[in-house]
Design a protein around this motif. Structure first.
Motif, short mmCIF file in Angstrom:
data_model
loop_
_atom_site.label_atom_id
_atom_site.label_comp_id
_atom_site.label_asym_id
_atom_site.label_seq_id
_atom_site.Cartn_x
_atom_site.Cartn_y
_atom_site.Cartn_z
N GLU A 106 2.37 0.18 15.72
CA GLU A 106 1.06 0.13 16.18
C GLU A 106 0.15 0.45 15.07
OE1 GLU A 106 -1.81 -0.60 19.05
OE2 GLU A 106 0.35 -0.79 19.11
N CYS A 107 0.40 1.14 14.21
CA CYS A 107 -0.49 1.31 12.87
C CYS A 107 -0.59 -0.12 12.04
CB CYS A 107 -0.03 2.39 12.34
SG CYS A 107 -0.49 4.13 12.85
N ALA A 108 0.78 -0.74 11.97
CA ALA A 108 0.85 -1.67 11.21
C ALA A 108 0.15 -2.98 12.07
CB ALA A 108 2.20 -2.07 11.09
N ARG A 109 -0.04 -2.99 13.43
CA ARG A 109 -0.76 -3.95 13.90
C ARG A 109 -2.16 -3.89 13.58
NH1 ARG A 109 3.13 -2.42 17.97
NH2 ARG A 109 4.73 -4.04 18.25
N VAL A 110 -2.80 -2.57 13.75
CA VAL A 110 -4.19 -2.65 13.33
C VAL A 110 -4.60 -2.88 11.79
CG1 VAL A 110 -5.97 -0.76 13.04
CG2 VAL A 110 -4.31 -0.62 14.90
N LEU A 111 -3.61 -2.57 10.86
CA LEU A 111 -3.59 -3.20 9.43
C LEU A 111 -3.59 -4.55 9.29
CD1 LEU A 111 -2.01 -0.14 8.00
CD2 LEU A 111 -4.29 -0.36 7.92
N LEU A 112 -2.74 -5.23 9.84
CA LEU A 112 -2.62 -6.64 9.72
C LEU A 112 -3.61 -7.41 10.49
CD1 LEU A 112 1.36 -6.70 10.53
CD2 LEU A 112 0.00 -7.25 8.26
N ARG A 113 -4.16 -6.85 11.65
CA ARG A 113 -5.33 -7.70 12.22
C ARG A 113 -6.48 -7.54 11.27
NH1 ARG A 113 -3.24 -5.38 17.45
NH2 ARG A 113 -4.49 -3.58 17.06
N ALA A 114 -6.56 -6.45 10.70
CA ALA A 114 -7.90 -6.16 9.75
C ALA A 114 -7.53 -6.94 8.33
CB ALA A 114 -7.88 -4.70 9.45
N GLY A 115 -6.54 -7.72 8.34
CA GLY A 115 -6.37 -8.47 6.90
C GLY A 115 -5.40 -8.16 5.80
N ALA A 116 -4.65 -6.85 6.17
CA ALA A 116 -3.73 -6.48 5.06
C ALA A 116 -2.67 -7.54 4.89
CB ALA A 116 -2.93 -5.11 5.70
N ALA A 117 -2.34 -7.60 3.76
CA ALA A 117 -1.46 -8.73 3.35
C ALA A 117 0.05 -8.50 3.68
CB ALA A 117 -1.36 -8.79 1.62
N ARG A 118 0.29 -7.07 3.63
CA ARG A 118 1.62 -6.80 4.14
C ARG A 118 1.66 -5.18 4.41
NH1 ARG A 118 5.71 -7.78 -0.08
NH2 ARG A 118 5.38 -5.96 -0.84
N VAL A 119 2.42 -4.79 5.41
CA VAL A 119 2.39 -3.46 5.55
C VAL A 119 3.93 -2.87 5.84
CG1 VAL A 119 2.05 -1.44 7.27
CG2 VAL A 119 0.26 -3.41 7.09
N ASP A 120 4.23 -2.04 4.83
CA ASP A 120 5.59 -1.21 4.74
C ASP A 120 5.72 0.02 5.40
OD1 ASP A 120 7.12 -3.46 3.60
OD2 ASP A 120 6.32 -3.05 1.87
N VAL A 121 6.71 0.64 5.43
CA VAL A 121 6.88 2.22 6.23
C VAL A 121 7.66 2.77 5.21
CG1 VAL A 121 7.41 3.39 8.04
CG2 VAL A 121 6.41 1.20 8.40
N LEU A 122 7.15 4.25 5.16
CA LEU A 122 8.12 4.82 4.33
C LEU A 122 7.89 6.32 4.88
CD1 LEU A 122 9.72 5.64 1.72
CD2 LEU A 122 7.62 6.37 0.59
N THR A 123 9.41 6.93 5.34
CA THR A 123 9.30 8.17 6.09
C THR A 123 10.32 9.15 5.31
OG1 THR A 123 11.27 7.54 7.57
CG2 THR A 123 8.94 7.06 8.20
N LEU A 124 10.07 10.30 5.74
CA LEU A 124 11.09 11.39 5.30
C LEU A 124 12.46 11.36 5.74
CD1 LEU A 124 11.54 14.16 3.36
CD2 LEU A 124 10.73 15.25 5.38
N ALA A 125 12.38 10.97 7.08
CA ALA A 125 13.77 11.04 7.97
C ALA A 125 13.63 9.83 8.91
CB ALA A 125 14.14 12.37 8.39
#
Length: 245
Positions: A221-240
């Motif tokens: 859901e966070c990625a969708r918000v960023l992509l709609r705002a024009g982000a070129a790409r969204v990646d995700v990094l988590t501890l686990a």
């Protein structure tokens, strides 16, 4: 740093260790250095390494050729491009993660940031900025800190990537994702996030940081918000991340 400054820093660390012996991040046994794990806890953890899904980072049991996707990513591609995690979320890593998230063990953020910078090296090498998944203001008030923001800060420190801790805001309070299935999690966070400043991510490559990846509903859901705002790409990094058998 001069030789004298290095000597002073080493002496200060030695004095601190003498007063407050470094302890295992998981079980609190005495260890040889700050931010370390005892041999028993270290050997019990499952660090994620290739082979894994080229998209969500799900570890595969057997070696594969090329950039192979898991069944879930083929059936329903996530909005983010890639996700990478340090550890499998299991009985061994759970105390480590929950102690950091709910037990005020914020001192673990520094070593966790180093782990994140290594596990997400390919993502961070191409990133313009790091952003944590936000907490709602009332949950932040009760917990006093956002564990994702601490992880993002330390991953940024270790990698040199700029961190924007307030890039996203959680505009409505959602119930805990625990106990919800994949569909329920997705509905629970739908429309819950917003970009704080318009135009701040246009053309940018953003890496979202969180503590645990379960179904990917929240970061999706966070990625969708960023992509709609024009982000070129969204990646995700988590501890686990959760790996279902």
């Amino acid at each position: 740093m001069t030789a004298l400054a290095r000597f002073a820093a080493a002496a200060a660390r030695a004095a601190l260790d003498a007063l407050l012996p470094p302890r295992c991040l998981s079980c609190s046994a005495v260890v040889d250095r700050q931010g370390g794990l005892c041999p028993k806890c270290w050997s019990a953890l499952t660090f994620i390494a290739p082979p894994a899904c080229a998209c969500c980072g799900l570890p595969f049991e057997y070696a594969v050729e090329g950039e192979t996707l898991c069944g879930a990513c083929i059936a329903r591609p996530p909005p983010f491009a890639r996700a990478r995690s340090v550890l499998v979320y299991d009985d061994a890593s759970r105390p480590l993660v929950l102690g950091f998230k709910h037990g005020d063990r914020t001192h673990a953020a520094r070593p966790f940031g180093v782990w994140l910078s290594r596990a997400g090296a390919e993502l961070l090498a191409e990133a313009d900025l790091l952003a944590p998944v936000p907490l709602h203001r009332w949950r932040l008030f009760l917990r006093r800190y956002n564990q994702a923001a601490l992880l993002a800060r330390e991953a940024g420190r270790a990698s040199g990537v700029a961190v924007v801790p307030d890039l996203l805001v959680r505009r409505r309070r959602t119930r805990s994702q625990g106990g919800l299935d994949r569909t329920g999690r997705r509905r629970n966070v739908a429309g819950a996030f917003a970009l704080r400043r318009k135009g701040s991510v246009e053309g940018k490559r953003v890496v979202l940081v969180d503590d645990v990846l379960t179904t990917g509903a929240t970061v999706g859901e966070c990625a969708r918000v960023l992509l709609r705002a024009g982000a070129a790409r969204v990646d995700v990094l988590t501890l686990a991340r959760v790996v279902k058998g």
